[in-house]
Design a protein around this motif. Sequence first.
Motif, mmCIF file in Angstrom:
data_model
loop_
_atom_site.group_PDB
_atom_site.id
_atom_site.type_symbol
_atom_site.label_atom_id
_atom_site.label_comp_id
_atom_site.label_asym_id
_atom_site.label_seq_id
_atom_site.Cartn_x
_atom_site.Cartn_y
_atom_site.Cartn_z
ATOM 1 N N GLN A 392 -8.800 -21.101 -41.957
ATOM 2 C CA GLN A 392 -9.216 -20.272 -43.090
ATOM 3 C C GLN A 392 -8.038 -19.615 -43.799
ATOM 4 O OE1 GLN A 392 -12.242 -17.593 -41.440
ATOM 5 N NE2 GLN A 392 -13.060 -19.324 -40.268
ATOM 6 N N GLY A 393 -6.801 -19.938 -43.356
ATOM 7 C CA GLY A 393 -5.610 -19.414 -44.014
ATOM 8 C C GLY A 393 -5.353 -17.944 -43.777
ATOM 9 N N GLU A 394 -5.902 -17.391 -42.700
ATOM 10 C CA GLU A 394 -5.722 -15.966 -42.383
ATOM 11 C C GLU A 394 -4.538 -15.826 -41.424
ATOM 12 O OE1 GLU A 394 -7.135 -13.374 -43.587
ATOM 13 O OE2 GLU A 394 -8.867 -14.189 -44.674
ATOM 14 N N LEU A 395 -3.318 -15.718 -41.980
ATOM 15 C CA LEU A 395 -2.117 -15.735 -41.158
ATOM 16 C C LEU A 395 -1.994 -14.522 -40.247
ATOM 17 C CD1 LEU A 395 0.573 -17.138 -43.621
ATOM 18 C CD2 LEU A 395 -0.513 -18.292 -41.692
ATOM 19 N N TYR A 423 5.120 -18.224 -37.887
ATOM 20 C CA TYR A 423 6.185 -17.381 -38.432
ATOM 21 C C TYR A 423 6.935 -18.121 -39.533
ATOM 22 C CZ TYR A 423 5.655 -13.839 -34.754
ATOM 23 O OH TYR A 423 5.183 -12.840 -33.954
ATOM 24 N N ALA A 424 7.172 -19.413 -39.323
ATOM 25 C CA ALA A 424 7.871 -20.206 -40.352
ATOM 26 C C ALA A 424 7.034 -20.276 -41.625
ATOM 27 C CB ALA A 424 8.157 -21.608 -39.817
ATOM 28 N N GLU A 425 5.736 -20.453 -41.452
ATOM 29 C CA GLU A 425 4.834 -20.543 -42.605
ATOM 30 C C GLU A 425 4.825 -19.245 -43.397
ATOM 31 O OE1 GLU A 425 0.152 -21.738 -43.454
ATOM 32 O OE2 GLU A 425 1.058 -22.111 -41.485
ATOM 33 N N ALA A 426 4.976 -18.112 -42.664
ATOM 34 C CA ALA A 426 4.970 -16.809 -43.323
ATOM 35 C C ALA A 426 6.366 -16.399 -43.794
ATOM 36 C CB ALA A 426 4.409 -15.753 -42.368
ATOM 37 N N GLY A 427 7.374 -17.239 -43.514
ATOM 38 C CA GLY A 427 8.738 -16.920 -43.919
ATOM 39 C C GLY A 427 9.405 -15.882 -43.050
#
Length: 466
Positions: A392-395, A423-427
């Motif tokens: 659902q894309g809820e990081l 973490y990589a996806e969130a930068g």
Amino acid sequence: MNDMSFLADRVVTLLKGFCRSQIQLKQIQSQIILHNLQSNTTIAQHLINASQSHNLLNSLLPLFTILTPKPHVFIFNTLIRAFSHSHIPHTPLFLYTHMQKNSIFPNNFTFPFLFKSLSDSNNFIQSQCVYTHVIKLGHLNDLYVNNSLLDVYASCGYVSLCRQLFDEMSHRDVVSWTVLIMGYRFCGKYDDALLVFEQMQYAGVVPNQVTMVNALAACASSGAIEMGIWIDDMIRRNGLELDVILGTVLIDMYVKCGRVEEGLRVFGNMKERNVFTWNTVIRGLALAKSGDEAILWFNRMELDGVRADEVTLVAVLSACSHSGLVDKGRLIFNMLVDGKYGFCPNVKHYACMVDILARGGRLREAFEIMRCMPFEPTKAMWGSLLACSKSQGELEFSEFAARKLVELEPGNAAYYVQLSNLYAEAGKWGDFERVRGMMKERELTKDLGCSSVEVEHQRSASELLA
């Protein structure tokens, strides 16, 4: 008839028909001791039977092991049989040891129920010791002794020894074949169990209902639908009664093999059903993702006056989860919490509710239930929250769940990979490097192609219904 014979007959009559309480039984036992009648095998047999009915078996141990000089082997056989059916598994072995010490020689009737108790307690080592006595005393070819030893091997998981003994037996009956099938089934060798079932047919041995139950259970676990259908036809051809046990396992075979309609047909043909039968149907519909129909059968179960148990509620909540019935699942769970079903929700019910909410996009509500429930959140719950929040894309929820999984299972590299990828996806490259550093420090290597969270999520949902 002399006075002693008259007294003995009178005692037997009292034990058979007029002993209605523990107090009366103790009074009769006192008279038996007073008149030294405990060595009479007929009186002893009826005294043991009455004591078993009134839960007073333990009171007989001093009588026959201390007060009676050397009881007949028949008395000890009767005692061993009675204790083998009780919830005191080690007493038969104690009685057998007492026989050995007091030179009361066992016979072929001693060993079957002694082995039964050893099977119930999974006492493989002691069963081997007893088997040496069987050989020494010349009972090696006794069918009932060998069948009972087969059961010990099967129950203790020594299926290769079970097979070896089976092959060495000069005579076999339906029990011998059934125990071997059961042994293969219990250790997960379902194909071998079904092969033995086929060999049994070629040997001309007619299976009984226990055989059918074990063969059908092996079909259910291995997905052998063709064999299952063949067994179903055999049951009908032979006119076997579709009792509650055989009917329920037949339904279970059909629903686990994806033939839900056939399972419902069997249900309709059964004269007697219990809560296990209903649970099997509801669980099958849940696995088939027929949530609305599972709830329909759940309601029908209640209308039929069958009281739902903890397994029922796990099945119906899982059905709601698999079919996206969030509101219905919440309603049923709330009724469970409010005490409608007569028991409190356990960790499996909470896991189902977390899964229902997480799949339905109610991540915050799922997290709140995990925070407030009277159990520590399990790996399955965090796995469900992680898998659903990722999809659902809820990081934020994904990161939190992944951190919890790392805490719960610090030796599982897949969870570190999941967390570092998030973490990589969130930068968050600093956190990314920190997690990779932890993996290196703990000598954990990434398993290429492994995405254990989704697998864990699917597996945990299935295990709830197992």
